[in-house]
Design an enzyme around this catalytic site. Structure first.
Site, short mmCIF file in Angstrom:
data_model
loop_
_atom_site.label_atom_id
_atom_site.label_comp_id
_atom_site.label_asym_id
_atom_site.label_seq_id
_atom_site.Cartn_x
_atom_site.Cartn_y
_atom_site.Cartn_z
CE1 TYR A 108 -3.90 -2.15 0.10
CE2 TYR A 108 -3.02 -3.09 2.13
CZ TYR A 108 -3.94 -3.12 1.10
OH TYR A 108 -4.90 -4.11 1.07
CG ASP A 170 -2.26 -12.36 6.21
OD1 ASP A 170 -2.59 -13.47 5.77
OD2 ASP A 170 -3.04 -11.40 6.30
CG HIS A 420 2.81 -7.52 -2.20
ND1 HIS A 420 1.71 -6.96 -1.61
CD2 HIS A 420 3.72 -7.63 -1.22
CE1 HIS A 420 1.95 -6.75 -0.34
NE2 HIS A 420 3.16 -7.14 -0.07
CE1 TYR A 501 -8.52 -4.26 2.34
CE2 TYR A 501 -8.83 -3.15 4.43
CZ TYR A 501 -8.09 -4.00 3.64
OH TYR A 501 -6.95 -4.58 4.13
NE ARG A 502 -4.44 -0.94 4.47
CZ ARG A 502 -3.90 -1.80 5.35
NH1 ARG A 502 -4.50 -2.94 5.61
NH2 ARG A 502 -2.77 -1.52 5.96
#
Ligand code: ADP
Length: 558
Positions: A108, A170, A420, A501-502
């Site tokens: 993110y 995670d 990622h 959501y983000r």
């Protein structure tokens, strides 16, 4: 001033000259101490590429050039008064500032700011205490630098694990505060972190300090001669979220309206028994029926935790990289994916869940769970002891009881120089919706040359569908395709009524623009609040697509 304070940064804050920047950093050093002001002046600073030793100044998993989302300087306040003084200084100089707690927000944007050249405010380095653990009330009060791992270890060290559990994501290296205010999730019954937070202390853009909820009510025993951030708080601050009057906490999550310097979080009482499990389903087409079985069980809380339904390649990628399975550099075909599933002894879809409570409760729940999923032909049921070599199952066994790890980092190495991005739309818990999202995202991934790797994370009433896009960050073509793919998926999703959501810094504007009901009414409200609380627009401008009036959003388009 120190020699470090005289260096020029790779990127200056927008509209700030090198001279003004010098003055600004000298003033910042006078507030926080010389050693706590680091100017990002050469590309050596960009060498931190590991989750375990993350960059504090740019996006390690950069989808654009690695020096676009980058800070001009990283400043580490020593406590709340330094944060307050820094906000006043940034206002005086109109310098944008991007707060972060740890900077492990990987996928993110990490620690990187939305506006290149912002000051990175590293809250976690010095503000890293567990301020309180309350066993009777089952809560913790934390500073930004406390990670999930720290909190868990704190419980272990103090012999409190038999009483209290943490809910962990995670990967356990992120800040509890950072993850919670970004509305991240974990996998125990307390998986919705934002739902489980209780009470915050926040520095507003003008440097003033508030406590939310019951924290606004002073503790009559507090020492008034102490500064507000050190005063004892109301004893129900971490017990009741809402206090009196408008509930403000929400405007400090995924927001640019405040810096969270303390936060309460509810801990789970040790349930007195635990059993994790894995259910494998052989066929790709099973997805529809699996989701139809999950919905009533989850809504009815027979599925007690946040279960995850993982595509086989996510587990395969934890066990080995793509090269270890195939010479192909193309997206894997169904036949190839079936072969991999067979090789690692998993289904095409794999559900990880857990039972909590003493044996009679677990047995009763397991009976219902097993019977319900047995309606799907070929479903197989495992406990961790049945698959000692299944790294994912062994790791989930820890995660689902609140023991943090970093094992699942491994899937990022699916490709060389793996980085990622997440595409994370919200989905109904329904066969039709889940299958439609899976089809759309898998087809697009393959069209852009990537494997579909994903998981459905089942919340109370919906699923976070997390598509884990692995790309090669050293290959410009791979980066370009990844960038285009996410942008395309956001548009595809919105056309189907699906929103995320983000997101990563690079997609905040695009996603914000999809939440445009009634002529962008919500964004107009967000902008009004932003401009009222932060008239100079210095705190995290552009975060989640909210641009203050002092910024020309167009010129920051990516
Ligand atoms: P992680 O917990 O994954 O390490 P970060 O510390 O990178 O997460 O935080 C993720 C994002 O959350 C940051 O980029 C920032 O936008 C926001 N954030 C983190 N900590 C704070 C804080 N204490 N106050 C305000 N915003 C924060």
């Amino acid at each position: 001033s120190s020699p470090q304070a005289r260096a020029n940064p790779i990127r200056l804050p927008p509209g700030i000259s090198a001279e003004v920047f010098q003055t600004f950093t000298q003033r910042a050093a006078a507030i926080c101490g010389d050693e706590n002001v680091v100017i990002i002046s050469n590309s050596d600073e960009l060498n931190h590429e590991s989750y375990l030793d993350p960059s504090k100044c740019h996006d390690m998993y950069h989808v654009l050039e690695d020096d676009y989302f980058i800070s001009s300087a990283v400043i580490t306040p020593r406590g709340v008064p330094d944060v307050q003084d820094m906000m006043r200084l940034c206002n005086e100089f109109s310098v944008p500032v991007w707060p972060f707690s740890i900077g492990r927000n990987v996928g993110y944007g990490g620690a990187a700011p939305r506006v290149p050249g912002s000051i990175g405010l590293d809250l976690g380095k010095h503000m890293n205490k567990v301020l309180d653990i309350n066993v009777d009330g089952a809560f913790a009060l934390l500073e930004p630098g406390i990670t999930f791992l720290d909190l868990h270890e704190h419980l272990v060290k103090n012999n409190l694990r038999d009483k209290l559990w943490v809910d962990v994501p995670d990967l356990g290296g992120g800040s509890v505060i950072g993850n919670t205010i970004e509305r991240g999730v974990g996998y125990t019954p307390y998986g919705d972190h934002w739902m489980m937070h209780c009470g915050m202390e926040v520095v507003l853009p003008d440097g003033s300090l508030i406590r939310t909820g019951m924290g606004a009510l002073p503790n009559p025993k507090a020492d008034p001669s102490r500064p507000p951030h050190e005063q004892d708080a109301c004893e129900t601050w971490q017990l009741f979220n809402y206090g009196f009057g408008p509930y403000n906490d929400g405007i400090f999550s995924q927001s640019s309206l405040g810096i969270v310097v303390k936060m309460g979080i509810w801990l789970m009482a040790n349930p007195g028994g635990y059993q994790s499990y894995l259910i494998t389903f052989p066929k790709d087409e099973d997805l529809h029926q699996i989701l139809e079985v999950i919905r009533p069980l989850r809504v009815g809380m027979v599925l007690q935790n946040v279960p995850t339904l993982r595509h086989v390649l996510l587990d395969a990628a934890v066990h080995g990289n793509k090269k270890s399975y195939t010479d192909s550099t193309k997206p894997l075909t169904d036949v190839e994916i079936d072969e991999i599933a067979k090789k690692i002894g998993l289904g095409r879809w794999n559900l990880h869940g857990a039972l909590y409570g003493p044996a009679p409760i677990r047995d009763a729940m397991w009976g219902v769970v097993k019977q319900s999923f047995s309606s799907i032909p070929g479903a197989k049921f495992y406990f961790p002891e049945d698959m000692p070599d299944n790294l994912v199952l062994q790791t989930r066994h820890l995660t689902l009881q609140g023991i943090p790890s970093t094992t699942e980092l491994k899937w990022v190495d699916w490709l060389d120089n793996g980085a990622h991005l997440f595409f994370s739309p919200i989905s109904k818990v329904s066969g039709d919706d889940g299958v439609a999202q899976y089809k759309m995202t898998r087809t697009r991934c393959e069209e852009f040359g990537f494997d579909f790797i994903g998981t459905f994370v089942v919340g109370m009433r919906e699923m976070h569908h997390i598509v884990c896009l692995v790309f090669d960050r050293k290959d410009p073509d791979s980066r370009r395709r990844a960038h285009k793919l996410i942008a395309t998926l956001i548009d595809d999703g919105a056309k189907n009524g699906w929103g995320e959501y983000r997101t990563h810094l690079a997609y905040m504007d695009q996603i914000a623009a999809t939440y445009n009901f009634n002529d962008n009414a919500q964004m107009k409200l967000n902008e009004k609040i932003k401009n009222a609380l932060d008239p100079k627009g210095i705190l995290a401008p552009g975060k989640n697509g909210v641009w203050p009036k002092t910024f020309d959003a167009e010129s920051f388009k990516v």
